[in-house]
Design an enzyme around this catalytic site. Structure first.
Site, PDB file in Angstrom:
ATOM      1  N   GLU A   1      -7.961   6.301  -4.470  1.00  6.67           N
ATOM      2  CA  GLU A   1      -7.242   5.320  -5.275  1.00  6.67           C
ATOM      3  C   GLU A   1      -8.272   4.466  -5.994  1.00  6.67           C
ATOM      4  OE1 GLU A   1      -4.017   1.661  -4.948  1.00  6.67           O
ATOM      5  OE2 GLU A   1      -5.726   1.817  -3.612  1.00  6.67           O
TER       6      GLU A   1
ATOM      7  N   ASP B   1      -3.366   8.318   5.015  1.00  8.27           N
ATOM      8  CA  ASP B   1      -3.837   7.223   4.173  1.00  8.27           C
ATOM      9  C   ASP B   1      -4.962   6.514   4.932  1.00  8.27           C
ATOM     10  OD1 ASP B   1      -3.919   5.157   2.281  1.00  8.27           O
ATOM     11  OD2 ASP B   1      -1.739   5.220   2.020  1.00  8.27           O
TER      12      ASP B   1
ATOM     13  N   ASP C   1      15.964   0.295  15.062  1.00 11.28           N
ATOM     14  CA  ASP C   1      15.302  -1.013  15.125  1.00 11.28           C
ATOM     15  C   ASP C   1      15.048  -1.541  13.707  1.00 11.28           C
ATOM     16  OD1 ASP C   1      13.278   0.579  14.221  1.00 11.28           O
ATOM     17  OD2 ASP C   1      11.774  -0.102  15.657  1.00 11.28           O
TER      18      ASP C   1
ATOM     19  N   ASP D   1      10.607   5.456  11.115  1.00 13.69           N
ATOM     20  CA  ASP D   1       9.686   5.891  12.164  1.00 13.69           C
ATOM     21  C   ASP D   1       9.322   7.367  12.010  1.00 13.69           C
ATOM     22  OD1 ASP D   1      12.110   7.107  13.293  1.00 13.69           O
ATOM     23  OD2 ASP D   1      12.584   5.050  13.937  1.00 13.69           O
TER      24      ASP D   1
ATOM     25  N   HIS E   1       4.122   3.208  -3.848  1.00 14.28           N
ATOM     26  CA  HIS E   1       4.702   2.054  -3.150  1.00 14.28           C
ATOM     27  C   HIS E   1       4.267   0.713  -3.733  1.00 14.28           C
ATOM     28  CE1 HIS E   1       0.713   2.659  -1.684  1.00 14.28           C
ATOM     29  NE2 HIS E   1       0.728   1.496  -1.095  1.00 14.28           N
ATOM     30  N   ASP E   2       3.338   0.724  -4.683  1.00 13.32           N
ATOM     31  CA  ASP E   2       2.887  -0.522  -5.327  1.00 13.32           C
ATOM     32  C   ASP E   2       3.508  -0.700  -6.715  1.00 13.32           C
ATOM     33  OD1 ASP E   2       1.116  -1.035  -3.200  1.00 13.32           O
ATOM     34  OD2 ASP E   2      -0.532   0.027  -4.190  1.00 13.32           O
TER      35      ASP E   2
ATOM     36  N   ASP F   1      15.092   5.657   9.864  1.00 13.24           N
ATOM     37  CA  ASP F   1      15.020   4.979  11.162  1.00 13.24           C
ATOM     38  C   ASP F   1      15.873   5.737  12.172  1.00 13.24           C
ATOM     39  OD1 ASP F   1      14.899   3.160  13.260  1.00 13.24           O
ATOM     40  OD2 ASP F   1      16.407   1.820  12.386  1.00 13.24           O
TER      41      ASP F   1
ATOM     42  N   ASP G   1      -7.661   4.515   0.178  1.00 11.12           N
ATOM     43  CA  ASP G   1      -7.241   3.244  -0.388  1.00 11.12           C
ATOM     44  C   ASP G   1      -8.410   2.541  -1.085  1.00 11.12           C
ATOM     45  OD1 ASP G   1      -4.900   1.340  -0.303  1.00 11.12           O
ATOM     46  OD2 ASP G   1      -6.416   0.024   0.572  1.00 11.12           O
TER      47      ASP G   1
ATOM     48  N   ASN H   1      15.636   5.075  15.793  1.00 15.30           N
ATOM     49  CA  ASN H   1      15.932   4.348  17.042  1.00 15.30           C
ATOM     50  C   ASN H   1      16.613   3.009  16.766  1.00 15.30           C
ATOM     51  OD1 ASN H   1      13.768   3.055  15.954  1.00 15.30           O
ATOM     52  ND2 ASN H   1      12.648   2.837  17.896  1.00 15.30           N
TER      53      ASN H   1
HETATM   54  O1  TEU Z   1      -3.566  -1.000  -3.462  1.00 14.94           O
HETATM   55  C1  TEU Z   1      -4.633  -1.493  -4.230  1.00 14.94           C
HETATM   56  C2  TEU Z   1      -4.312  -2.553  -5.117  1.00 14.94           C
HETATM   57  O2  TEU Z   1      -5.171  -3.082  -5.770  1.00 14.94           O
HETATM   58  C3  TEU Z   1      -2.888  -2.946  -5.185  1.00 14.94           C
HETATM   59  O3  TEU Z   1      -2.774  -4.083  -4.421  1.00 14.94           O
HETATM   60  C4  TEU Z   1      -2.509  -3.141  -6.562  1.00 14.94           C
HETATM   61  O4  TEU Z   1      -3.530  -3.717  -7.285  1.00 14.94           O
HETATM   62  C5  TEU Z   1      -1.380  -4.037  -6.692  1.00 14.94           C
HETATM   63  O5  TEU Z   1      -0.289  -3.521  -6.029  1.00 14.94           O
HETATM   64  C6  TEU Z   1      -1.021  -4.152  -8.100  1.00 14.94           C
HETATM   65  O6  TEU Z   1      -0.493  -5.393  -8.243  1.00 14.94           O
HETATM   66  C7  TEU Z   1      -3.830  -0.516  -2.201  1.00 14.94           C
HETATM   67  C8  TEU Z   1      -2.519  -0.192  -1.521  1.00 14.94           C
HETATM   68  O7  TEU Z   1      -1.874   0.838  -2.218  1.00 14.94           O
HETATM   69  C9  TEU Z   1      -1.703  -1.442  -1.418  1.00 14.94           C
HETATM   70  O8  TEU Z   1      -0.436  -1.201  -0.893  1.00 14.94           O
HETATM   71  C10 TEU Z   1      -2.467  -2.420  -0.555  1.00 14.94           C
HETATM   72  O9  TEU Z   1      -1.799  -3.648  -0.535  1.00 14.94           O
HETATM   73  C11 TEU Z   1      -3.887  -2.634  -1.063  1.00 14.94           C
HETATM   74  O10 TEU Z   1      -4.550  -1.423  -1.407  1.00 14.94           O
HETATM   75  C12 TEU Z   1      -4.735  -3.283   0.006  1.00 14.94           C
HETATM   76  O11 TEU Z   1      -4.998  -2.362   1.022  1.00 14.94           O
HETATM   77 CA    CA Z   2      12.758   2.790  13.987  1.00 14.13          CA
END
Ligand code: TEU
Ligand code: CA
Length: 540
Positions: A238, A96, A23, A27, A312-313, A19, A196, A21
């Site tokens: 994905e 993405d 907030d 960013d 990130h999931d 970050d 995605d 700025n």
């Molecule tokens: O993820 C696909 C998805 O099915 C995930 O939600 C995954 O199944 C879950 O995290 C497992 O519990 C993609 C993206 O990476 C995710 O961040 C999004 O929330 C999702 O699509 C919807 O766009």
């Molecule tokens: Ca920021």
């Protein structure tokens, strides 16, 4: 050979990266300010999670304008600057793309939902309201996947959150609109896309088909032809429902579809079949070996793999299948070694390269993720007790890996001067980038070395092109394999557990290339300490 076969991708979750700025939210300027670090690390592609305009019901995966940036991340000018500054450092951007659904605040959905006769109505999946839900289909984020649209008295489909209505890919203008978006970004100078949940686009609700609809591959081929094909881009789909057979189709070397996909087969191993991800199940190392071996064997010269533990999931790998306490450094390095000598394109999720751990959220009000919040509501209703719910969250919650990047030991981990949108992991005081930089024994320097091996070293052809052979297949603690190419051989030995492994008959006249312990010495026989991993070289 395609350039991306020797690439290493770094995934940025912009909300939590840097970050500038103050907030509380990461960013684009923050990313720019850290490009020199990424250059130092040695990666050459950034996968940037969504930065488009979004009401953030699902942190940017609900896009309201694909041609504009979310104000909190910056402006299109900032984005152009990022593309330019990254390129200066030989780093490419991978955008993405969420093509399965939009935000309900997207202009198309606002039009579509206003009137049955609207031009955009067919852009989405609507079903008549006869007073009952069209089906009992649940969304990924729980509760019904159908939501009433009062203006037309119909239900619309949302496989994810209510604010993420699904697009109707069978309607040609939808496909064309998506291709326009891709071409807009290609013209901006980006060099790749991550698609995605792409295996859901060809759904057919009249026949109860959600994933892998019969038109899925034709649509991907059509999209490729109209956009990125022959433009030398790196593309990854994905696909939670993938198998190796499907992976071969998606990553067909004729370039008619993607460069590669994310195959989650290994990720799903600590989940009981037929149950939810929250129903915890121990990992069986033999199964992990079989699963990755199958991918390595089957896609050899027939497709291409992505290599990943994190995103990130997903929970942080060192907390998931390593040991984030006593052996954090050793196990983080071992897991990295295991993956980075395989064939494929590795993906590093921000913070993985410094061994960031899962954040253990203690208070419900500190959670941010819609998936976790919905799950808690549902499971409480079903009678689960809170401690068991929290146990699942601590193991698998998506917020665990979304905490701010740990740059240094200053306030808020150097991520921001203001209180971040999501809590920092308090262990930033000891686990942070600055304390690891230039320390030859750190996880960071280990990742740097692994990246160098693939991209710049004398062994890079063995890593990119060599055959793959599992050794000690049935050993319960050892994950070991060999890569061979033109008379050169790499042997990778990884102790996956906390126990010592003794292989008295192991003969080695080989050169030790890499180790995750300071004082590894190769004499007669092999004795691997907890989570020890070594890489040996030999001429065949
Ligand atoms: O993820 C696909 C998805 O099915 C995930 O939600 C995954 O199944 C879950 O995290 C497992 O519990 C993609 C993206 O990476 C995710 O961040 C999004 O929330 C999702 O699509 C919807 O766009
Ligand atoms: Ca920021």
């Amino acid at each position: 050979m395609e350039w991306w076969k020797k690439a290493v991708v770094y995934q940025i979750y912009p909300r939590s990266f840097m970050d500038t700025n103050q907030d509380s939210i990461g960013d684009i300027q923050g990313i720019i300010s850290r490009l020199d670090y990424l250059k130092y690390l040695g990666i050459n592609v950034i996968w940037l999670c969504p930065v488009y305009a979004s009401p953030n019901e699902d942190n940017g995966y609900d896009i309201s304008d694909y041609y504009d940036l979310s104000k909190e991340y910056g402006s299109m000018k900032d984005m152009e600057e990022l593309i330019f500054e990254a390129k200066k450092r030989d780093i490419f951007l991978m955008m993405d793309i969420v093509a399965n659904h939009t935000s309900k605040e997207h202009r198309w959905f606002i039009e579509a939902s206003s009137d049955e006769n609207n031009l955009y109505h067919e852009y989405y999946v609507f079903k008549d309201n006869n007073g009952v839900l069209p089906s009992d289909l649940q969304s990924v984020f729980l509760d019904s996947a159908w939501e009433l649209n009062p203006a037309t008295n119909e239900y619309y489909l949302h496989l994810f959150a209510k604010g993420q209505p699904d697009l109707n890919w069978h309607h040609e203008p939808v496909r064309k609109s998506i291709y326009d978006i891709l071409n807009f970004w290609i013209d901006k100078g980006i060099k790749g896309f991550r698609f995605d949940v792409i295996d859901l686009i060809a759904k057919d609700m009249d026949h109860d088909i959600i994933g892998d609809g019969p038109l899925l591959h034709p649509y991907i081929k059509e999209m490729a032809k109209n956009t990125f094909k022959d433009k030398d881009l790196i593309t990854v789909g994905e696909t939670w429902g993938a198998t190796v057979e499907k992976a071969k189709m998606y990553s067909n070397p004729d370039h008619s579809e993607f460069s590669m996909i994310f195959n989650f087969a290994h990720i799903l191993l600590d989940q009981e079949e037929g149950k939810e991800k929250w129903d915890l199940y121990p990992l069986d190392l033999i199964k992990l070996k079989q699963t990755l071996n199958e991918q390595q064997q089957e896609l050899y010269q027939a497709g291409w793999n992505s290599l990943f533990w994190n995103n990130h999931d997903l929970p942080r790998i060192v907390s998931r299948w390593g040991n984030d306490q006593e052996y954090r450094v050793e196990s983080a390095k071992m897991l990295a070694t295991l993956l980075h000598f395989m064939q494929g394109t590795p993906y590093i999720y921000q913070g993985e390269e410094i061994g960031m751990t899962n954040m253990k959220f203690e208070n419900l009000e500190d959670l941010r993720d819609i998936e976790s919040l919905n799950m808690i509501k549902q499971r409480l209703k079903l009678g689960y007790d809170l401690p068991s719910i929290m146990k699942s969250i601590h193991a698998k919650g998506r917020d665990n890996a979304r905490t701010p990047y740990q740059w240094n030991n200053k306030v808020y981990a150097g991520f921001s001067e203001e209180k971040p949108w999501i809590k920092c992991n308090p262990n930033y005081v000891t686990i942070n980038m600055e304390s690891q930089k230039n320390d030859p024994d750190s996880i960071l320097e280990h990742y740097k070395t692994l990246i160098w091996f693939r991209r710049k070293s004398l062994y890079s052809d063995v890593i990119a092109r060599g055959t793959f052979k599992l050794i000690y297949q049935d050993h319960p603690d050892l994950f070991a394999y060999q890569r061979s190419y033109q008379g050169k051989c790499l042997t990778v030995l990884c102790n996956f557990h906390n126990t010592r492994i003794s292989l008295p008959d192991f003969v080695s006249h080989e050169r030790l290339l890499l180790s995750n312990y300071k004082d590894s010495n190769m004499t007669k026989g092999l004795n691997l300490r907890p989570y020890e991993s070594i890489v040996l070289f030999s001429n065949q």
